[in-house]
Enzyme design. Structure first.
Site, PDB file in Angstrom:
ATOM      1  N   HIS A  67       0.861  -1.228   0.035  1.00  9.35           N
ATOM      2  CA  HIS A  67       0.044   0.226   0.008  1.00  9.35           C
ATOM      3  C   HIS A  67       0.898   1.477   0.090  1.00  9.35           C
ATOM      4  CE1 HIS A  67      -3.658   2.308   1.901  1.00  9.35           C
ATOM      5  NE2 HIS A  67      -2.819   3.002   0.943  1.00  9.35           N
ATOM      6  N   GLU A 125       0.881   8.012  -3.457  1.00 12.00           N
ATOM      7  CA  GLU A 125       1.579   7.792  -2.465  1.00 12.00           C
ATOM      8  C   GLU A 125       2.723   8.633  -2.345  1.00 12.00           C
ATOM      9  OE1 GLU A 125       0.614   5.432   0.022  1.00 12.00           O
ATOM     10  OE2 GLU A 125      -0.949   5.534  -1.161  1.00 12.00           O
ATOM     11  N   HIS A 129       2.905  11.044   0.679  1.00 10.30           N
ATOM     12  CA  HIS A 129       3.568  10.574   1.868  1.00 10.30           C
ATOM     13  C   HIS A 129       5.082  10.688   1.592  1.00 10.30           C
ATOM     14  CE1 HIS A 129       0.146   8.949   3.712  1.00 10.30           C
ATOM     15  NE2 HIS A 129      -0.220   8.464   2.541  1.00 10.30           N
TER      16      HIS A 129
END
Length: 248
Positions: A67, A125, A129
């Protein structure tokens, strides 16, 4: 279209530096060193959550897929909108393919989107992040070339997938798809056999969906397992569904 082709040709011919500009002395986890001006050696967001997901429709049948890897502030909070909008990239699949074809092929196998193109998932992502991992900011590299930090982030994340086999850690304790288990038994198996401290997640139906593994970060990219700071009361009993794809 022509400009994009030229850009990709440039990327393909570029040398990937990705060499850190300094050797960081690891004296303590980043969160115990907060306030340091050297955010290349002391991550500003010093807690790390590494997440793998279990999606029945995604290959392979005996592996979890990635993930993401999420830097968290040292109080358990995080940014919902990323940390550097100037480095919000799109078409990361094209960038990775041009710079590191082997990494691109690997990501397509172990970091798949359950809905939509893989590259869109990777964009998200990274932008949300990856831009928060200060130890790989551009100034942290020798002879920085654009996208070095993006490639390094994906290399760091995929290295965690290679290091930890969540499926095997569960299976070694008899926890295999197709049955119901307690959250505590799954987390204990992951701790015993993978050496991680984790939080098992489920959806609203009580179906197992993900494992979140918790770490402190030391230096640039060394992760030390730590006790999760988040401990909800849900998912106490959950169903571990088999995958609907053939084993590969």
């Amino acid at each position: 279209m022509l400009s994009k082709s030229i850009a990709l040709l440039f990327l393909a011919g570029a040398t990937v530096a990705q060499q850190f500009s300094q050797v960081c002395p690891i004296t303590a986890p980043a969160c115990s060193l907060q306030g340091s001006a050297n955010t290349c050696c002391v991550a500003k967001d010093g807690w790390i959550v590494y997440a793998e997901t279990w999606v029945p429709s995604v290959t392979p049948s005996n592996k979890f897929t990635i993930h993401g890897l999420w830097p968290d502030r040292c109080n358990g909070t995080w940014s919902d909108s990323g940390c550097d909008a100037s480095r919000n990239y799109t078409s990361t699949g094209d960038i990775v393919k041009a710079r590191n074809p082997d990494l691109f092929n690997l990501m397509n196998k172990i970091w798949q989107s359950s809905s939509g193109p893989n590259s869109d998932f990777w964009d998200h992502e990274w932008n949300k992040h990856g831009t928060c991992l200060t130890t790989i900011d551009p100034q942290c590299f020798v002879n920085y070339q654009k996208y070095d930090e993006l490639i390094k982030y994906f290399e760091i994340v995929t290295a965690q997938h290679a290091k930890y086999d969540f499926y095997k850690a569960l299976a070694d304790e008899g926890i295999v798809p197709g049955a119901n288990y307690t959250r505590s038994s799954m987390e204990a198996a992951l701790n015993k056999n993978a050496g991680i401290r984790s939080l098992v997640r489920c959806d609203k139906t009580g179906t197992f969906t993900e494992v979140w593994a918790y770490f402190d970060i030391l230096g640039q990219d060394t992760f030390l397992p730590r006790v999760p700071d988040y401990n909800p009361n849900d998912c106490q009993n959950l169903y571990y569904p088999p995958k609907t794809v053939k084993k590969c």
